[in-house]
Scaffold this motif. Sequence first.
Motif: not given
Length: 280
Positions: A233-242, A244-249, A263-269
């Motif tokens: 998921i992180k590889g397919k959606y790098p911008k979205e994952a970045q 979610i990294d901010k949300v996570k922090l 939760e990380y996966i669902y939010l990214t998708i």
Amino acid sequence: MIITRLLNNNVVITLDSNDEEIIVMGKGIGYQKSKGDTIDEEKINKVFRISNKEVSNKFQELFNKIPMEHMKLSSEIIEYAEGVLGKKLNDGIYISLSDHTYTAIKRIKNNITVKNALLWDIKRFYKDEFKIGMKALDIIEEKTKIRLPEDEAGFIALHMVNAQLNEEQPQVQGITKLIEEILTIVRINFRIELKEESVFYYRFITHLRYFAQRLFSNNTYNGDSDDELLSIIKGKYPKEAQCIDKVKLFISKKYNYELSSDEYIYLTIHIAKLLQDSKL
């Protein structure tokens, strides 16, 4: 049916065929009656079955200060809401909504209005519940000839939100604030305005509501974590994952809550679908 307790001339407590306590309402159903007397079943126009004993006791107390017509009014709104939402609401809604609508009508009669500071957010984040609130205003007007302001539709919507949560005292304001905070991170990160009428936006908000509920109840989602899927998921959606990294922090620092891999996966998708819908 035999009366086990007399609340007033219009409300009595009895037992159903399974020997479970029920509250029976009907005009004059308890007039000149005592404990042990038989109920005239032709006078019954409403039966309340409340499984929670504490809620049932509070509900019975409410009958002593709120007219029967107002209790029936709230019951009609609740039945409508359950049909729209497709689920049984928590028993506590009978107390909170009856008390609220009765008080709101009294305020209007005394020319007192209360502004709902969350009205704008309620309209955005709880659209189904707000529609129920607006329908409730129609029902109230039809029965009482009194039109409550739109702010009251928002308050009623919050009662509906509360009644869908499992917590005894759900932190709706905190949940609403957290949703707005996450949306702000998404907007700033991608410099976009989200399409609030989009089905993807609606699904995202719905997911955030349940996520926020879990956060405030300290109930982390514990699905079967799949590290390989997370990596994909992180590889397919790098911008979205970045993002979610901010949300996570953010939620880790402010709410001391650690985002799970699921939760990380669902939010990214969800965010990926939002961006696709915005054609970015």
